[in-house]
Write a protein that holds these residues in place. Structure first.
Motif, PDB file in Angstrom:
ATOM      1  N   TYR A  26      32.002   8.899 -11.827  1.00 46.13           N
ATOM      2  CA  TYR A  26      30.528   9.102 -11.504  1.00 46.13           C
ATOM      3  C   TYR A  26      30.201   8.810 -12.169  1.00 46.13           C
ATOM      4  O   TYR A  26      30.313   8.990 -13.542  1.00 46.13           O
ATOM      5  N   ARG A  27      29.475   7.409 -13.172  1.00 49.59           N
ATOM      6  CA  ARG A  27      28.301   7.412 -13.711  1.00 49.59           C
ATOM      7  C   ARG A  27      26.956   7.990 -13.683  1.00 49.59           C
ATOM      8  O   ARG A  27      26.654   8.002 -12.214  1.00 49.59           O
ATOM      9  N   HIS A  28      26.796   9.457 -13.757  1.00 47.13           N
ATOM     10  CA  HIS A  28      24.893  10.755 -13.541  1.00 47.13           C
ATOM     11  C   HIS A  28      23.872  10.008 -13.594  1.00 47.13           C
ATOM     12  O   HIS A  28      23.890   9.976 -15.253  1.00 47.13           O
ATOM     13  N   MET A  29      23.398   9.280 -12.688  1.00 46.34           N
ATOM     14  CA  MET A  29      22.220   9.215 -12.854  1.00 46.34           C
ATOM     15  C   MET A  29      21.411  10.186 -12.772  1.00 46.34           C
ATOM     16  O   MET A  29      21.390  11.580 -11.968  1.00 46.34           O
ATOM     17  N   GLY A  30      20.126  10.079 -12.939  1.00 48.43           N
ATOM     18  CA  GLY A  30      18.797  11.265 -13.205  1.00 48.43           C
ATOM     19  C   GLY A  30      17.549  10.796 -13.360  1.00 48.43           C
ATOM     20  O   GLY A  30      16.888  10.247 -12.331  1.00 48.43           O
ATOM     21  N   GLU A  31      16.978  10.795 -14.028  1.00 44.12           N
ATOM     22  CA  GLU A  31      15.288  10.555 -14.631  1.00 44.12           C
ATOM     23  C   GLU A  31      15.245   9.024 -14.530  1.00 44.12           C
ATOM     24  O   GLU A  31      16.368   8.718 -15.209  1.00 44.12           O
ATOM     25  N   CYS A  32      14.511   8.990 -13.314  1.00 40.92           N
ATOM     26  CA  CYS A  32      14.651   7.647 -13.460  1.00 40.92           C
ATOM     27  C   CYS A  32      12.752   6.611 -13.297  1.00 40.92           C
ATOM     28  O   CYS A  32      11.487   7.241 -13.058  1.00 40.92           O
ATOM     29  N   THR A  33      12.835   5.909 -13.440  1.00 41.42           N
ATOM     30  CA  THR A  33      11.249   5.403 -13.616  1.00 41.42           C
ATOM     31  C   THR A  33      11.662   4.203 -12.719  1.00 41.42           C
ATOM     32  O   THR A  33      12.398   3.297 -12.364  1.00 41.42           O
ATOM     33  N   ILE A  34      10.898   3.374 -11.916  1.00 36.01           N
ATOM     34  CA  ILE A  34       9.988   2.185 -10.840  1.00 36.01           C
ATOM     35  C   ILE A  34       9.432   1.417 -11.204  1.00 36.01           C
ATOM     36  O   ILE A  34       8.464   1.629 -11.793  1.00 36.01           O
ATOM     37  N   ALA A  35       9.666   0.019 -10.255  1.00 35.66           N
ATOM     38  CA  ALA A  35       9.269  -0.818 -10.518  1.00 35.66           C
ATOM     39  C   ALA A  35       8.795  -1.901  -9.534  1.00 35.66           C
ATOM     40  O   ALA A  35       9.621  -2.631  -8.893  1.00 35.66           O
ATOM     41  N   GLU A  36       8.356  -2.857  -8.746  1.00 41.93           N
ATOM     42  CA  GLU A  36       7.722  -3.248  -7.833  1.00 41.93           C
ATOM     43  C   GLU A  36       8.240  -5.125  -7.974  1.00 41.93           C
ATOM     44  O   GLU A  36       7.096  -5.752  -9.227  1.00 41.93           O
ATOM     45  N   THR A  37       9.204  -5.562  -7.990  1.00 40.76           N
ATOM     46  CA  THR A  37       9.330  -7.004  -8.379  1.00 40.76           C
ATOM     47  C   THR A  37       8.841  -7.869  -8.115  1.00 40.76           C
ATOM     48  O   THR A  37       7.906  -9.040  -8.388  1.00 40.76           O
ATOM     49  N   VAL A  38       9.164  -8.065  -6.939  1.00 43.69           N
ATOM     50  CA  VAL A  38       8.298  -9.207  -5.137  1.00 43.69           C
ATOM     51  C   VAL A  38       7.861  -7.672  -4.369  1.00 43.69           C
ATOM     52  O   VAL A  38       8.883  -7.289  -4.379  1.00 43.69           O
ATOM     53  N   GLY A  44       0.970  -1.423   0.294  1.00 45.88           N
ATOM     54  CA  GLY A  44      -0.220   0.008   0.257  1.00 45.88           C
ATOM     55  C   GLY A  44       1.060   0.903  -0.089  1.00 45.88           C
ATOM     56  O   GLY A  44       0.462   2.485   0.234  1.00 45.88           O
ATOM     57  N   ARG A  45       1.783   0.850   0.578  1.00 49.91           N
ATOM     58  CA  ARG A  45       2.958   2.494   0.168  1.00 49.91           C
ATOM     59  C   ARG A  45       3.312   2.778  -1.033  1.00 49.91           C
ATOM     60  O   ARG A  45       3.191   2.264  -1.996  1.00 49.91           O
ATOM     61  N   LEU A  46       2.911   4.344  -1.316  1.00 54.21           N
ATOM     62  CA  LEU A  46       3.395   5.047  -2.578  1.00 54.21           C
ATOM     63  C   LEU A  46       4.126   5.349  -2.973  1.00 54.21           C
ATOM     64  O   LEU A  46       4.923   5.934  -1.729  1.00 54.21           O
ATOM     65  N   VAL A  47       5.082   4.967  -4.368  1.00 60.97           N
ATOM     66  CA  VAL A  47       6.394   5.742  -4.243  1.00 60.97           C
ATOM     67  C   VAL A  47       5.593   6.521  -5.297  1.00 60.97           C
ATOM     68  O   VAL A  47       6.112   5.995  -6.454  1.00 60.97           O
ATOM     69  N   VAL A  48       6.921   7.785  -5.897  1.00 64.49           N
ATOM     70  CA  VAL A  48       7.004   8.686  -6.337  1.00 64.49           C
ATOM     71  C   VAL A  48       8.654   8.141  -7.190  1.00 64.49           C
ATOM     72  O   VAL A  48      10.185   8.857  -5.781  1.00 64.49           O
ATOM     73  N   PRO A  49       9.408   7.859  -7.989  1.00 70.63           N
ATOM     74  CA  PRO A  49      10.558   8.441  -8.822  1.00 70.63           C
ATOM     75  C   PRO A  49      11.049  10.193  -9.104  1.00 70.63           C
ATOM     76  O   PRO A  49      10.574  10.836  -8.667  1.00 70.63           O
ATOM     77  N   GLY A  50      12.454  10.450  -8.325  1.00 68.97           N
ATOM     78  CA  GLY A  50      13.316  11.548  -8.623  1.00 68.97           C
ATOM     79  C   GLY A  50      14.790  11.212  -8.648  1.00 68.97           C
ATOM     80  O   GLY A  50      15.093   9.734  -8.735  1.00 68.97           O
TER      81      GLY A  50
END
Length: 418
Positions: free
Chosen positions: A258-270, A190-196
């Motif tokens: 450093y490899r520069h991370m940024g705009e991202c998306t997420i998924a819950e695998t399990v 039920g947790r809501l998660v927003v990437p950033g």
């Protein structure tokens, strides 16, 4: 003779190339009240009985400055199938205007229990260029806002400033904290998660991390290090915060650089385990993946995934979605498939939670492709699973319009063979 003839077709073959029918969803003529204007930064999200499509409506220029609003169109899932045009979609409308700010990076996420859909935006004082904030100036003019709807977008609450939520938990030395673009997810718990993501001054890292960075190494843009994180809510969206743990963000170091991370998306695998898929802002050619085993509370260090392409010259924003069919878990990723240009909308599939990925399927071959976002949905009348893709494209520039594609998942699975 040289090796020029091998430069693309040999090293980066177009696998399963086929131009799937698409339809223009956001384009200059779609909004008759304001012309000319540009549409960028797509976000697609399946929630309730609707598919929601968001974008930035850029009134002055296609560049990252000038006047901006958030545009929206929606479609009832029973009308979807494979859409050949945009006639079944709602008319173009705007989210509430935020006076004095340009609103960017729409990022929706919904709570199934309450039926409430939230949309997050990043906002900059309309008189300030974002480059000033990246340089550490005028940081008070950059804010984060959220609005919500309980009637499928017919009405929206006033914008709520949630910038203060980040003051204590964003690492010291951070600036330009951005949510999205794309969409968030609701976890099994039920947790809501927003990437950033945010930029961080190298000098703010611990000595242990700094030792992994070569002396004199510059970190673009403006000598910053790009890191990804997640915003979380455990009370159905009433409050939003970053985790208070020291490892509440992820970064990537490869070969002492450093490899520069940024705009991202997420998924819950399990349940409770997340996979984050990030753009690489440097000159890398591949996506960066990172894992969380506690629902986004803490993150492991990011790793380069050589099976998922990211075009050189600062990469591009791609999409990530999950689908479960007959107890089999699938992850679907989208991005530009070309090695060096924003071209060729491409999909990949993983059947082992992102450990390995299929061969690419070039969905739109030899066509410009910028930012993309994807989600999955079920046809309520047939139970057929679909993949919804919203992406930037055009004839002379990828920022001319935003197109929509709906593909049966069975077709995606067939084309993205291992």
């Amino acid at each position: 003779m040289g090796w020029g003839w091998l430069s693309y077709s040999y090293w980066f073959p177009r696998v399963h190339s086929q131009n799937v029918p698409n339809s223009a969803l956001f384009y200059p003529a779609v909004d008759t009240d304001v012309t000319p204007c540009h549409y960028r930064i797509p976000a697609v999200y399946s929630f309730g009985s609707y598919l929601f499509a968001f974008c930035e409506q850029r009134l002055d220029t296609s560049k990252d400055y000038g006047r901006m609003n958030i545009g929206l169109r929606k479609l009832c899932l029973k009308d979807l199938g494979r859409c050949e045009d945009d006639s079944e979609w709602s008319k173009f409308c705007q989210l509430p205007l935020l006076e004095g700010y340009r609103t960017m990076n729409p990022c929706p996420v919904g709570c199934k229990e309450t039926g409430k859909l939230y949309v997050f935006v990043s906002a900059i004082n309309a008189k300030i260029h974002e480059a000033e904030i990246l340089k550490g100036r005028n940081t008070e003019d950059f804010k984060l806002f959220v609005t919500s709807t309980i009637d499928c977008g017919e009405s929206w609450t006033p914008w709520q400033d949630i910038t203060y939520n980040f003051n204590e938990n964003v690492p010291v030395g951070s600036k330009f904290v951005v949510l999205g673009p794309g969409h968030g997810i609701e976890l099994h718990s039920g947790r809501l998660v927003v990437p950033g993501y945010f930029y961080r001054m190298p000098s703010s890292f611990t000595e242990e991390i700094l030792r992994q960075m070569p002396n004199g190494r510059k970190s673009p843009p403006y000598n910053n290090v790009g890191c990804s994180f997640c915003l979380i809510s455990d009370d159905k969206g009433e409050t939003w915060n970053i985790s208070t743990t020291s490892d509440n963000f992820t970064y990537c170091v490869v070969d002492n650089m450093y490899r520069h991370m940024g705009e991202c998306t997420i998924a819950e695998t399990v349940p409770g385990k997340l996979l984050l898929n990030s753009r690489e802002y440097g000159n890398g050619q591949y996506r960066i993946l990172a894992e969380s085993e506690d629902g986004g509370t803490s993150w492991k260090q990011g790793k380069v995934c050589t099976q998922l392409r990211d075009p050189t010259n600062r990469g591009c924003k791609g999409g990530l979605a999950k689908l479960v069919l007959e107890d089999v878990r699938y992850l679907i990723a989208s991005n530009c498939g070309h090695p060096s240009a924003r071209k060729n909308l491409t999909l990949w599939i993983s059947q082992d939670d992102g450990a390995t990925w299929s061969k690419p399927w070039t969905v739109r071959d030899r066509e410009l492709c910028g930012y993309s976002d994807i989600d999955t949905y079920m046809d309520p009348s047939t139970g057929t699973a679909y993949v919804a893709v919203l992406y930037e494209t055009g004839v002379s520039s990828y920022s001319e319009r935003i197109d929509f594609i709906s593909i049966k998942f069975s077709e995606v699975l067939e084309k993205c063979s291992y």
